[in-house]
Design a protein around this motif. Structure first.
Motif, mmCIF file in Angstrom:
data_model
loop_
_atom_site.group_PDB
_atom_site.id
_atom_site.type_symbol
_atom_site.label_atom_id
_atom_site.label_comp_id
_atom_site.label_asym_id
_atom_site.label_seq_id
_atom_site.Cartn_x
_atom_site.Cartn_y
_atom_site.Cartn_z
ATOM 1 N N GLU A 270 125.123 -0.939 78.234
ATOM 2 C CA GLU A 270 123.861 -1.459 78.752
ATOM 3 C C GLU A 270 123.273 -2.551 77.876
ATOM 4 N N ARG A 271 123.425 -3.780 78.321
ATOM 5 C CA ARG A 271 122.730 -4.859 77.629
ATOM 6 C C ARG A 271 121.296 -4.918 78.131
ATOM 7 N N LYS A 272 120.429 -5.508 77.311
ATOM 8 C CA LYS A 272 119.044 -5.652 77.753
ATOM 9 C C LYS A 272 118.983 -6.579 78.966
ATOM 10 N N ILE A 273 118.292 -6.133 79.992
ATOM 11 C CA ILE A 273 118.142 -6.942 81.198
ATOM 12 C C ILE A 273 117.042 -7.971 80.956
ATOM 13 N N SER A 274 117.323 -9.221 81.282
ATOM 14 C CA SER A 274 116.335 -10.261 80.991
ATOM 15 C C SER A 274 115.142 -10.181 81.943
ATOM 16 N N GLU A 275 114.022 -10.633 81.450
ATOM 17 C CA GLU A 275 112.785 -10.690 82.227
ATOM 18 C C GLU A 275 112.982 -11.450 83.544
ATOM 19 N N ALA A 276 113.754 -12.519 83.483
ATOM 20 C CA ALA A 276 113.984 -13.332 84.689
ATOM 21 C C ALA A 276 114.617 -12.496 85.803
ATOM 22 N N VAL A 277 115.564 -11.648 85.425
ATOM 23 C CA VAL A 277 116.222 -10.789 86.417
ATOM 24 C C VAL A 277 115.220 -9.785 86.996
ATOM 25 N N ILE A 278 114.471 -9.141 86.109
ATOM 26 C CA ILE A 278 113.500 -8.127 86.559
ATOM 27 C C ILE A 278 112.526 -8.710 87.570
ATOM 28 N N LYS A 279 112.061 -9.919 87.281
ATOM 29 C CA LYS A 279 111.063 -10.525 88.163
ATOM 30 C C LYS A 279 111.612 -10.831 89.553
ATOM 31 N N ARG A 280 112.936 -10.910 89.686
ATOM 32 C CA ARG A 280 113.497 -11.151 91.024
ATOM 33 C C ARG A 280 113.685 -9.866 91.821
ATOM 34 N N LEU A 281 113.680 -8.735 91.148
ATOM 35 C CA LEU A 281 113.952 -7.476 91.859
ATOM 36 C C LEU A 281 112.956 -7.170 92.987
ATOM 37 N N PRO A 282 111.653 -7.337 92.754
ATOM 38 C CA PRO A 282 110.715 -7.053 93.844
ATOM 39 C C PRO A 282 110.951 -7.946 95.058
ATOM 40 N N ARG A 283 111.400 -9.166 94.798
ATOM 41 C CA ARG A 283 111.702 -10.080 95.888
ATOM 42 C C ARG A 283 112.869 -9.548 96.719
ATOM 43 N N TYR A 284 113.941 -9.133 96.065
ATOM 44 C CA TYR A 284 115.049 -8.516 96.787
ATOM 45 C C TYR A 284 114.557 -7.317 97.572
ATOM 46 N N TYR A 285 113.743 -6.530 96.905
ATOM 47 C CA TYR A 285 113.233 -5.301 97.509
ATOM 48 C C TYR A 285 112.507 -5.603 98.820
ATOM 49 N N ARG A 286 111.646 -6.576 98.787
ATOM 50 C CA ARG A 286 110.905 -6.980 99.983
ATOM 51 C C ARG A 286 111.830 -7.439 101.101
#
Lengths: 209, 209
Positions: free
Chosen positions: B4-20
């Motif tokens: 498990e590498r640290k997940i970058s902030e940029a990736v996290i911020k896209r997750l809600p968009r995918y979710y929607r």
DNA sequence: TAGATTGTTAATCGATTAACAATC
DNA sequence: TAGATTGTTAATCGATTAACAATC
């Protein structure tokens, strides 16, 4: 005159932060600041701070630093805050009404000139010193008041048509609070405030450390 | 199991968009989607989309794509939305009251369990089905309701002390609406919504193209 | 099997940081 | 002049995009 390269979004997004800190410094009576000082206060790297200002030509003096007031005014000018932007709010629900009251309180050169909805129970109510009007009057209001910005605070399922409508009325920028993605185009720029997305990110961060 | 590498902030911020978007697809009855489809819908690059999912192990099937429902559920789990986050609102002004009504409407697993202020004229008023309480009761409320998040909607000049106070009460995440920078630390994570900053950026973009 | 599309590595691009000469 | 700090170029770092083998 210096050749103008496109300024990156990352740089632009840091400008309001500088602006706020410089305002604080002025209020504290501090007239001079170095990139190192600003670094300590803002948490940004001093090289980055100098690079950011360098994008716009550089506002400092070697061996001295930056004059707080003139730097403040330069950033103010870059952000266009030396003039007033007029804006309308489309959607007079919780969020729309709150913004109508919140924005004037901040005194940062943004003026709310109208708030609109379709729901008849809301029409006529006063929010501060403006009245909720029917969306039919929006075009008229935009033309009469030289309105640049529309804040979109309608429910998600109406957001796309509301966006198309304000674009048709000649709006130049949309401040979008609905949970949809709007595409920028040569005529319209977009700033999204995806509140719930932000809450989700916060949730993730809490759960993962 | 994958390192498990640290997940970058940029990736996290896209997750809600995918979710929607995945939620929309489910509502439309679409059960299968490729990174190319998602790319067209979200405006993101298909390689980036695959990279993002790959960070968490990859949820697709070669030659097929992604199963909408299971991808949706994976992202839901990553964001911690399979449980409910309880939150309190500190500052019962325009913004605080609006959030208290807005968040429950979105039905995304965030529950407002209290709203607090110091202003006596506000105390006791009902916002939806909760009552504005004096800030003295905040600690008690946090402990009794297992509260993770504090939304900070107080005026800028009170924001720093309000932040320190909620941290002292054991809050894990601050959703900050005040125009100040709060520093993350190992105990507390921060999400900033700098509304006026965002308006300034919009102003800049309008003036520069 | 042939076609499609992921998982995964490699290449590219852009943003951040470091370094230092210029100069106040 | 000596010290300080910018302006500016160069190096580094990380994020995005491209490529393609794996495999359904």
């Amino acid at each position: 005159m210096k050749y103008e390269r496109k300024i990156s979004e990352a740089v632009i997004k840091r400008l309001p932060r500088y602006y706020r800190f410089l305002e604080d410094l002025m209020n504290m009576g501090i007239s001079r600041v170095s990139s190192k000082d600003l670094s300590v206060r803002t948490g940004l790297n001093p090289s980055q701070i100098r690079q950011d200002f360098y994008c716009f030509g550089g506002f400092g003096l070697q061996g001295y630093g930056y004059d707080v007031e003139s730097l403040f005014n330069e950033i103010k000018k870059i952000l266009g805050l030396d003039t007033t932007y007029n804006l309308v709010i489309v959607g007079a629900g919780n969020l729309g009404q709150a913004l109508a009251k919140h924005i004037p309180q901040q005194k940062k050169g943004f003026k709310v000139v109208g708030i609109f909805d379709v729901k008849s129970s809301l029409l006529g109510a006063k929010i501060g010193d403006i009245e909720i009007m029917h969306i039919d009057k929006l075009g008229e209001c935009i033309r009469e008041n030289n309105v640049d910005i529309a804040a979109l605070t309608v429910p998600g399922n109406y957001a796309r048509e509301a966006a198309e409508m304000v674009i048709k009325q000649g709006i130049k920028g949309i401040w979008n609070f609905a949970p949809i993605e709007l595409k920028e185009n040569p005529d319209v720029v977009i700033e999204n405030i995806h509140l719930i997305d932000s809450l989700m990110v916060l949730g993730y961060k809490i759960s993962n450390k």
